[in-house]
Design a protein around this motif. Structure first.
Motif, PDB file in Angstrom:
ATOM      1  N   LEU A  87       7.971  -8.567   6.086  1.00 50.40           N
ATOM      2  CA  LEU A  87       8.863  -7.752   5.264  1.00 50.40           C
ATOM      3  C   LEU A  87      10.240  -7.624   5.923  1.00 50.40           C
ATOM      4  O   LEU A  87      11.271  -7.767   5.248  1.00 50.40           O
ATOM      5  CB  LEU A  87       8.249  -6.361   5.036  1.00 50.40           C
ATOM      6  CG  LEU A  87       9.094  -5.427   4.186  1.00 50.40           C
ATOM      7  CD1 LEU A  87       9.253  -5.980   2.771  1.00 50.40           C
ATOM      8  CD2 LEU A  87       8.510  -4.033   4.108  1.00 50.40           C
ATOM      9  N   CYS A  90      12.137 -10.813   5.514  1.00 55.46           N
ATOM     10  CA  CYS A  90      12.609 -11.012   4.144  1.00 55.46           C
ATOM     11  C   CYS A  90      13.806 -10.113   3.847  1.00 55.46           C
ATOM     12  O   CYS A  90      14.775 -10.549   3.220  1.00 55.46           O
ATOM     13  CB  CYS A  90      11.489 -10.731   3.140  1.00 55.46           C
ATOM     14  SG  CYS A  90      10.197 -11.954   3.185  1.00 55.46           S
ATOM     15  N   LEU A 142       3.641   0.534   5.119  1.00 56.05           N
ATOM     16  CA  LEU A 142       2.998  -0.634   4.509  1.00 56.05           C
ATOM     17  C   LEU A 142       1.490  -0.420   4.407  1.00 56.05           C
ATOM     18  O   LEU A 142       0.854   0.000   5.384  1.00 56.05           O
ATOM     19  CB  LEU A 142       3.300  -1.888   5.330  1.00 56.05           C
ATOM     20  CG  LEU A 142       4.442  -2.731   4.769  1.00 56.05           C
ATOM     21  CD1 LEU A 142       5.741  -1.969   4.867  1.00 56.05           C
ATOM     22  CD2 LEU A 142       4.565  -4.039   5.509  1.00 56.05           C
ATOM     23  N   THR A 173       1.111  -4.251  -0.042  1.00 53.38           N
ATOM     24  CA  THR A 173       1.135  -5.707   0.140  1.00 53.38           C
ATOM     25  C   THR A 173      -0.258  -6.285  -0.170  1.00 53.38           C
ATOM     26  O   THR A 173      -1.173  -5.542  -0.501  1.00 53.38           O
ATOM     27  CB  THR A 173       1.517  -6.079   1.588  1.00 53.38           C
ATOM     28  OG1 THR A 173       0.546  -5.502   2.460  1.00 53.38           O
ATOM     29  CG2 THR A 173       2.880  -5.563   1.957  1.00 53.38           C
ATOM     30  N   LEU A 209       4.450  -5.287  -3.638  1.00 53.23           N
ATOM     31  CA  LEU A 209       4.824  -6.672  -3.346  1.00 53.23           C
ATOM     32  C   LEU A 209       3.655  -7.533  -3.813  1.00 53.23           C
ATOM     33  O   LEU A 209       2.623  -7.609  -3.142  1.00 53.23           O
ATOM     34  CB  LEU A 209       5.096  -6.852  -1.853  1.00 53.23           C
ATOM     35  CG  LEU A 209       6.295  -6.049  -1.315  1.00 53.23           C
ATOM     36  CD1 LEU A 209       6.446  -6.217   0.180  1.00 53.23           C
ATOM     37  CD2 LEU A 209       7.589  -6.447  -2.010  1.00 53.23           C
ATOM     38  N   TYR A 217       7.848 -12.932   0.840  1.00 53.69           N
ATOM     39  CA  TYR A 217       7.573 -12.171  -0.386  1.00 53.69           C
ATOM     40  C   TYR A 217       8.503 -12.655  -1.495  1.00 53.69           C
ATOM     41  O   TYR A 217       9.545 -13.250  -1.223  1.00 53.69           O
ATOM     42  CB  TYR A 217       7.773 -10.674  -0.136  1.00 53.69           C
ATOM     43  CG  TYR A 217       6.746 -10.105   0.803  1.00 53.69           C
ATOM     44  CD1 TYR A 217       5.398 -10.114   0.463  1.00 53.69           C
ATOM     45  CD2 TYR A 217       7.107  -9.597   2.034  1.00 53.69           C
ATOM     46  CE1 TYR A 217       4.446  -9.616   1.339  1.00 53.69           C
ATOM     47  CE2 TYR A 217       6.162  -9.085   2.908  1.00 53.69           C
ATOM     48  CZ  TYR A 217       4.834  -9.102   2.558  1.00 53.69           C
ATOM     49  OH  TYR A 217       3.896  -8.621   3.423  1.00 53.69           O
ATOM     50  N   ILE A 222      11.850  -8.386  -3.303  1.00 54.99           N
ATOM     51  CA  ILE A 222      12.617  -8.024  -2.093  1.00 54.99           C
ATOM     52  C   ILE A 222      14.006  -7.527  -2.483  1.00 54.99           C
ATOM     53  O   ILE A 222      14.513  -6.557  -1.920  1.00 54.99           O
ATOM     54  CB  ILE A 222      12.708  -9.246  -1.146  1.00 54.99           C
ATOM     55  CG1 ILE A 222      11.338  -9.524  -0.520  1.00 54.99           C
ATOM     56  CG2 ILE A 222      13.748  -9.043  -0.056  1.00 54.99           C
ATOM     57  CD1 ILE A 222      10.804  -8.431   0.400  1.00 54.99           C
TER      58      ILE A 222
END
Ligand code: GTP
Length: 565
Positions: A87, A90, A142, A173, A209, A217, A222
């Protein structure tokens, strides 16, 4: 003349008063003095006091910063392998158009015309989490949507409650695991969302996500998340706005090498670089390095901002040049900023020598004086030894016939930080030194002396009873063994070779067992007894943190937080 006798103490009025007071019979001197005479007055008084309270709550925040505000810290937290590094990479790629190869420390990017963001990955260990909770402005929690909530999330929420609660946003996620089952995906999202808002606060934001492609991702997801982060209003915590603190972007050990050679555990001289946050730091102030102790500063200097905001604010967006990234511990761009220099790290495989086939000597002779500079560079290409080594080997003869003096001067201690490779080796050495003292990196520093763990990283087993610790050793006993904590129950689940602590939101042992997917009677018995005894996992955690902060907070005039990990 006869002297006038003194008046008796307590006049007519006083007597009356006492008589009145006596009349009430409730022991107070004037019970009516503090009550309202009419209901109307009482109402007015009440509304006035509530108005005062509200005014206090909405008092405008004083902007004490004279210059550009420091970057805001976005902490990415979650259990192992949930996708934190992915993450961060990204998001950094979105903001700066560059992808860091590794996430080895804080990464600062220019997110918009007026905002800079520092991304920090939160370590999984308890001490790392405590350190990280001290400086986070926004937390991205997360959660593995495919697996469910894990204990790391709730441990961190408990820690945040002690340190002042910053803004928290959830990110789900691993939702691509439900690719072929839309109904299950919808149901899981709904369940996790309701649980998340129940645990944080009503309406807490949760991002999804939904997939990962080529290790990244999805672009549009994002982009949405990045936009949300860059416009989010982050209310600073009051304690932090009145105390100076530095989140260290880079640190350097500048202890003379010979001192280290003599005694590996000698006192070290360390340079810390980072944005000053909160308030002005006095030169003579002592600094508290979180988890390590209090130290005096030898020097404090202001440096040029390595990641400035764009000058012009007329334009709508940022152009490519303004998308600056500052990530000195992440091997990005090959730049390193020092107090008085900037180092450019050029890896060996990128260096292309322009050496021609002709011999250097022949060329010098034929071209004459015009190409002296070029020739010097060509000669340097053939050098086999560094300046240090040459200096050490050199000898100076002072008197005719006397023996030469060797050139072994103390240069080795300074130069090794210039070269990127050497720096890594030195840092590696330091870590190993620290680990000798009782653990690794920041884990050691956080725990030493603060929470009474004597530098040891507390493991899960320390929180579990002996029986549980035994059972956690036994692989067969892991699956579905439900444990009870202060407020949450969790079960140990073995998933792709690692043990994960899955949170079970059930009130009784049986529901918990169902959530963990076990049916055996034996397990039923052990887990229900555990639940009734109530292994105080979370309670212990909270008490540890409370004792940590209560003994600590008094000393926190200024803190320096190391990024752990
Ligand atoms: N299928 C799938 N894989 C993912 C997802 N997110 C991350 N991964 C993969 O999970 C693995 C671990 O990702 P990381 O970003 O290293 O996770 P981490 O939390 O930083 O891991 P640690 O730092 O070791 O705790 C990588 O191989 C990722 O590609 C996702 O949403 N779906």
């Amino acid at each position: 003349m006869a002297a006038k006798p003194h008046r008796k103490k307590g006049g007519k009025k006083g007597g009356k008063k006492s008589a009145k007071g006596g009349k009430g019979g409730d022991g107070r001197r004037n019970p009516k003095a503090f009550i309202h005479q009419s209901s109307r007055k009482a109402r007015i008084q009440q509304s006035r006091s509530s108005e005062k309270e509200q005014r206090k709550l909405h008092a405008p925040l004083l902007d004490r910063s004279t210059d550009e505000p420091p970057p805001q810290v976005v902490l990415v937290q979650g259990p192992p392998k949930v996708g934190k590094s992915t993450l961060i990479k990204c998001l950094v790629r979105h903001y700066a158009r560059q992808t860091p190869p590794v996430v080895g420390g804080p990464i600062t990017v220019v997110a918009s015309k007026k905002r800079r963001i520092t991304f920090v990955e939160c370590p999984h260990d308890l001490n790392g989490m405590i350190d990280a909770a001290k400086f986070a402005d926004l937390v991205l929690l997360l959660i593995d949507g495919n697996f469910g909530f894990e204990m790391e999330t709730f441990e961190f929420l408990n820690i945040l409650q002690v340190h002042g609660f910053p803004k928290v946003m959830g990110v789900l996620t691993h939702l691509d695991a439900f690719q072929n089952d839309a109904k299950k995906l919808r149901k899981t999202k709904k369940q996790l969302k309701s649980r998340f808002s129940a645990e944080i606060y009503e309406g807490a934001k949760l991002f999804y996500l939904n997939g990962i492609r080529y290790g990244k991702y999805l672009h549009h997801e994002i982009r949405n998340l990045a936009r949300f982060i860059s416009v989010m209003k982050l209310r600073p915590l009051s304690w932090r706005t009145t105390h100076p603190y530095v989140v260290v972007d880079r640190f350097e050990d500048v202890t003379p090498q010979e001192n280290v050679n003599e005694d590996a555990k000698c006192g070290r001289d360390v340079l810390l670089y980072g944005f000053l946050r909160g308030y002005n730091l006095r030169r003579e102030a002592r600094v508290h390095v979180a988890g390590v102790g209090d130290f005096s500063m030898e020097e404090l200097d202001g440096l040029i901002d390595p990641c400035p905001l764009p000058d012009t604010i007329k334009k709508r967006g940022l152009n490519e040049k303004e998308r600056i990234i500052y990530a000195p511990m992440n091997d990005i761009g090959g730049f390193m900023y020092d107090k008085d220099a900037v180092y450019v790290d050029i890896p060996d495989w990128k260096v292309q020598y322009s050496k021609s086939n002709r011999s250097i000597a022949g060329e010098v002779g034929s071209q004459g004086q015009d190409r002296v500079g070029e020739d010097m560079v060509r000669v340097l290409q053939g050098t086999q030894k560094t300046v240090d080594e040459k200096l050490n080997e050199s000898r100076v003869q002072v008197f005719k016939g006397g023996s030469g003096l060797s050139g072994e001067i103390e240069t080795s201690g300074k130069l090794h930080f210039v070269n990127g490779d050497n720096r890594n080796i030195e840092q590696g050495k330091d870590e190993s030194d620290l680990s000798e003292e009782g653990g690794e990196g920041s884990e050691v520093s956080s725990s030493s002396g603060d929470d009474g763990t004597d530098g040891k990283q507390p493991s899960d087993k320390e929180f579990l009873s002996d029986d549980e610790a035994d059972s956690s050793d036994d692989d067969s006993g892991l699956d579905g063994a439900a444990e009870a904590s202060g407020s949450q129950q969790f079960c140990l689940v073995k998933d792709s070779g690692r043990v994960r602590r899955k949170v079970v939101f059930a009130n009784n042992g049986r529901d918990a067992e169902q959530d963990c997917g076990t049916q055996s009677n034996e397990d039923d018995e052990t887990s229900s007894s555990d639940a009734s005894e109530g292994v105080p996992f979370c309670l212990m955690l909270v008490s540890r943190i409370l004792s940590f902060s209560s003994s600590h907070k008094m000393a926190l005039n200024s803190i320096v937080c190391f990024e752990a990990g």
